[in-house]
Design a protein around this motif. Sequence first.
Motif, PDB file in Angstrom:
ATOM      1  N   ALA A  32       0.738  -1.266   0.072  1.00 40.81           N
ATOM      2  CA  ALA A  32      -0.079   0.106   0.049  1.00 40.81           C
ATOM      3  C   ALA A  32       0.771   1.305   0.207  1.00 40.81           C
ATOM      4  N   LEU A  33       1.957   1.075   0.634  1.00 43.37           N
ATOM      5  CA  LEU A  33       2.846   2.448   0.849  1.00 43.37           C
ATOM      6  C   LEU A  33       3.532   2.557  -0.573  1.00 43.37           C
ATOM      7  N   ARG A  34       4.009   1.462  -1.105  1.00 45.10           N
ATOM      8  CA  ARG A  34       4.939   1.258  -2.239  1.00 45.10           C
ATOM      9  C   ARG A  34       4.744  -0.188  -2.798  1.00 45.10           C
ATOM     10  N   PRO A  35       4.263  -0.161  -3.947  1.00 44.81           N
ATOM     11  CA  PRO A  35       4.156   1.118  -5.151  1.00 44.81           C
ATOM     12  C   PRO A  35       2.891   1.774  -4.965  1.00 44.81           C
ATOM     13  N   GLY A  36       2.208   1.218  -4.161  1.00 46.60           N
ATOM     14  CA  GLY A  36       0.525   1.873  -3.928  1.00 46.60           C
ATOM     15  C   GLY A  36      -0.427   1.215  -4.695  1.00 46.60           C
ATOM     16  N   LYS A  37      -1.732   1.410  -4.218  1.00 45.06           N
ATOM     17  CA  LYS A  37      -2.897   0.735  -4.815  1.00 45.06           C
ATOM     18  C   LYS A  37      -3.015   1.085  -6.356  1.00 45.06           C
ATOM     19  N   ASP A  38      -3.221   2.362  -6.598  1.00 45.37           N
ATOM     20  CA  ASP A  38      -3.384   2.850  -7.947  1.00 45.37           C
ATOM     21  C   ASP A  38      -2.471   2.358  -8.943  1.00 45.37           C
ATOM     22  N   SER A  79       4.074   6.372   7.773  1.00 42.84           N
ATOM     23  CA  SER A  79       4.985   5.542   7.044  1.00 42.84           C
ATOM     24  C   SER A  79       6.453   5.394   7.411  1.00 42.84           C
ATOM     25  N   ASP A  84       4.893   9.747   6.047  1.00 40.01           N
ATOM     26  CA  ASP A  84       3.667  10.311   5.525  1.00 40.01           C
ATOM     27  C   ASP A  84       2.880   9.838   6.697  1.00 40.01           C
ATOM     28  N   HIS A  89      -0.895   7.931   7.112  1.00 46.73           N
ATOM     29  CA  HIS A  89      -1.700   7.162   6.516  1.00 46.73           C
ATOM     30  C   HIS A  89      -2.912   6.697   7.368  1.00 46.73           C
ATOM     31  N   LEU A 118      -8.033  -2.089  -0.527  1.00 50.76           N
ATOM     32  CA  LEU A 118      -6.437  -2.377  -1.214  1.00 50.76           C
ATOM     33  C   LEU A 118      -6.348  -3.622  -1.541  1.00 50.76           C
TER      34      LEU A 118
END
Length: 353
Positions: A64-70, A115, A120, A122, A132
């Motif tokens: 979720a932090l890296r590379p992220g959901k999108d 994080s 950051d 969250h 997620l």
Amino acid sequence: MKFEVIKKSSKSHARAGKLYTNHGVIETPVFMPVGTQGTVKTLTPHMLHEINVQIILANTYHLALRPGKDLLKEKGGLHNFINWPKPILTDSGGFQVFSLSKMRHITEEGVIFRSHINGDKHLFTPESVVDLQLAFNSDIQMPLDICSPYPCTKEDAIKDLDQTVRWAKRAKDEWEKRHTGQMLFGIVQGSYYKDLREKAVEMMTELDLPGYSIGGMVPIGQINEISGFTAQLLPENKPRYLMGVGLPENLVQNIADGLDMFDCVIPTRLARHGQFFTKTGRGNIRKAEHRSNDESLEKGCACYACKNFSKSYIHHLFKANEILALTLLSYHNVYFLVNFVQNIREKILSGEF
Ligand SMILES: [Zn+2]
């Protein structure tokens, strides 16, 4: 979403089963190697196929932090992105929020944390953690939970347990609305208090989820006692997953107690320290005694590392800080545990276990 027990042992609570997922059938009991960041460290998916790994784990917090959901959604989910077509289980990330993050604040809504990568802020809620894992397209997902630290007072363990159950209900509501065959397992907490484990099973099984896992931090000497006790309380017709346990010395007892699924970072972590499994215990490739030893890591082992390389060569690679040393040791260790559990499964089927 189906789990079949195909054989029950007459000598113990052990069972052999089949778990049907969106990405294939998993034969249980099963050992699941851990690929926290979407990779089982130092091993390619090709190697995992050779070893006959049936399912790997990945970690929701890290991904979720890296590379992220999108990005993972854009790449068509985790299977596609990492080129692993077989089943994937993702844990909720709850454990990492509590073990890695320097700041976290629990509210009824969820947990706010920073994080460990860049600080950051969250927020994980039961709903966002389901969201997620649906974006990752995990075959088996875990709901947001609170893993009580060790040691833990009974009062705190009760508080964590009640919060975990309230979050699991919300996770189930979200999952029910949106899933397309991905499974959600309930997590039984309760620390090392047996009466709390019993209460946790009662509350969690009321949710009638596709499977149940046993979580929590319990001292190593008490793992078998707590997991064995808890396993007997869980429904017979659902898979039972013991989180984070995978040492050969535990697995025999855990399988005899009726547990079906296991994961552990130990085979690849030990490899990074030069350690390898053998039937008579662990060895360490750094030792001078291996310097000119022409034998394989373990006599008779049919893995790629043992069939092709001597301890002498792997000793040299390790001493020279060559990455291939870690690959060969990891290959052997993962092969050892996957086959260790597979052999027990065969013995359950033939009535010898
Ligand atoms: Zn080997």
